[in-house]
Enzyme design. Structure first.
Site, PDB file in Angstrom:
ATOM      1  CG  ASP A  31       7.547  -5.933   2.151  1.00 11.97           C
ATOM      2  OD1 ASP A  31       7.488  -6.829   1.659  1.00 11.97           O
ATOM      3  OD2 ASP A  31       8.318  -5.265   2.894  1.00 11.97           O
ATOM      4  CD  GLU A 244       7.004 -12.716   5.369  1.00 15.80           C
ATOM      5  OE1 GLU A 244       7.359 -12.084   6.496  1.00 15.80           O
ATOM      6  OE2 GLU A 244       7.827 -12.751   4.339  1.00 15.80           O
TER       7      GLU A 244
HETATM    8  O1  FUB Z   1      10.110  -6.164   4.005  1.00 12.74           O
HETATM    9  C1  FUB Z   1      10.468  -6.739   5.551  1.00 12.74           C
HETATM   10  C2  FUB Z   1       9.436  -8.151   5.628  1.00 12.74           C
HETATM   11  O2  FUB Z   1       9.943  -8.953   4.392  1.00 12.74           O
HETATM   12  C3  FUB Z   1       7.932  -7.831   5.438  1.00 12.74           C
HETATM   13  O3  FUB Z   1       7.549  -7.359   6.456  1.00 12.74           O
HETATM   14  C4  FUB Z   1       7.670  -9.302   5.071  1.00 12.74           C
HETATM   15  O4  FUB Z   1       6.324  -9.466   4.494  1.00 12.74           O
HETATM   16  C5  FUB Z   1       8.714  -9.542   4.124  1.00 12.74           C
HETATM   17  O5  FUB Z   1       8.496  -9.066   3.031  1.00 12.74           O
END
Ligand code: FUB
Length: 344
Positions: A31, A244
């Site tokens: 991320d 997301e």
């Molecule tokens: O790293 C945890 C979660 O997985 C993140 O918040 C999302 O975007 C995904 O990458």
């Protein structure tokens, strides 16, 4: 690349075909939110660990406890891990799951923005500050008032305003906020309370920050992502709708909102004329990587544009043990972005 196909992957061959190698290998990172501060590249990633949690679609196996900051003097130079910058034990309101963070700078103070699950099981977004871009950061005692869900990204516009983009489906709980209040009803299923296929897709959110960057200065607003006809994307359009990993960058006076489509594993983007949108869907920046999640940032370094992203190649496909990578991207003359294939 969905997890189901991992057992068929020849990782030696895949690594040879990869367009980038992991920036650091001493820890797992994911991320990546990249920024240039005072001529140095700083990357604010999640710090992946194997905490032994069972895999589930709520992402319980993403049981991260702290953040490290990575820096690079230039895009080709060695990436340096600066160690622990903030630990969950030092955040009074947070219990667990330190997911994707971002950072920004204002008047010599650095702000780390991060989501974590509070003691009531609800994701909130917090802020921590430091006089150094690499921390250590000191957390505010409470989460940002009115914050919820995950994956904050804070964009500074040319007029000095800062905006936070955020939200995430399934384990990120966005579907539980449809009424404006948290819906804590059973079932715990990550797909409960999602809109039906022909309903409008859930909207990511944006809020302008207060001058001290510690709170929202307004109620978060939904970000409309529309097709070329101006129609909102539908829930069933899961190769294009937001899941997301919100990010915003500005190129040639246009605002590019980019994000992950989650269960279809693309990084897509949509273009608008102001920080609030609407944004018109324009295509894919990155095709699927090894591992379930895909999450990125877009950052200009020395006049070139780069995609910071992650995959699970170093861990041979373990979806919650990821590594941050970087590759150059191209904005074409018409403003569209060429799609990257992570493996040649
Ligand atoms: O790293 C945890 C979660 O997985 C993140 O918040 C999302 O975007 C995904 O990458």
């Amino acid at each position: 690349m969905p997890e189901a196909s991992i057992e068929n992957i020849d990782f030696e061959d895949l690594n040879k075909r990869a367009i980038s190698q992991p920036l650091v290998t001493n820890i797992y990172t994911a991320d990546p939110s990249a920024h240039v501060f005072n001529g140095t590249i700083y990357i604010y990633p999640s710090h992946d660990v194997d905490a032994g949690e069972a895999f589930d679609d709520l992402g319980s196996h993403f049981a991260m406890e702290d953040y490290h900051v990575i820096s690079m003097d230039s895009i080709d130079s060695e990436a340096i891990d600066h160690g622990v910058a903030l630990h969950v034990n030092d955040v009074p309101w947070a219990k667990e799951q330190m997911w994707a963070p971002d950072a920004n700078e204002k008047d010599g103070t650095y702000y780390l923005f991060f989501p974590a699950k509070a003691y009531d099981g609800i994701f909130r977004i917090g802020v921590a500050t430091s006089k150094s871009p690499t921390g250590p950061f000191t957390a505010q005692p409470e989460a940002i008032k009115g914050s919820f869900s995950i994956d904050p990204a804070v964009f500074k516009d040319d007029d000095g305003s800062y905006y936070m983009y955020f939200g995430g489906l399934w384990g990120g709980q966005l579907q539980r906020w449809k009424s404006g209040e948290f819906n804590g009803e059973y079932p715990e299923s990550p797909t409960a309370f999602l809109p039906e296929g022909n309903e409008k897709a859930l909207l990511p959110l944006v809020a302008k920050m207060t001058d001290d960057l510690l709170e929202f200065s307004e109620k978060p607003r939904g970000i409309e992502i529309v097709d070329k006809n101006g129609d909102l994307l539908l829930a069933k359009d899961n190769e294009r709708r937001f899941f997301e990993a919100a990010w915003l960058h500005k190129y040639n006076e246009k605002y590019y909102f980019s994000y992950s489509t989650g269960d279809t594993h693309f990084i897509c983007y949509a273009v608008g004329d102001n920080p609030y949108g609407p944004f018109t869907y324009d295509g894919r920046i990155l095709n699927p990587v090894v591992g379930w999640t895909s999450h990125h940032s877009v950052c200009e370094v020395d006049g070139k544009w780069y995609l910071f992203y992650h995959d699970s190649s170093l861990s041979k496909g373990v979806t919650h043990l990821r590594s941050v990578k970087v590759a150059e991207i191209t904005h074409r003359e018409d403003g569209s972005i060429e799609t990257l294939n992570p493996y040649k």
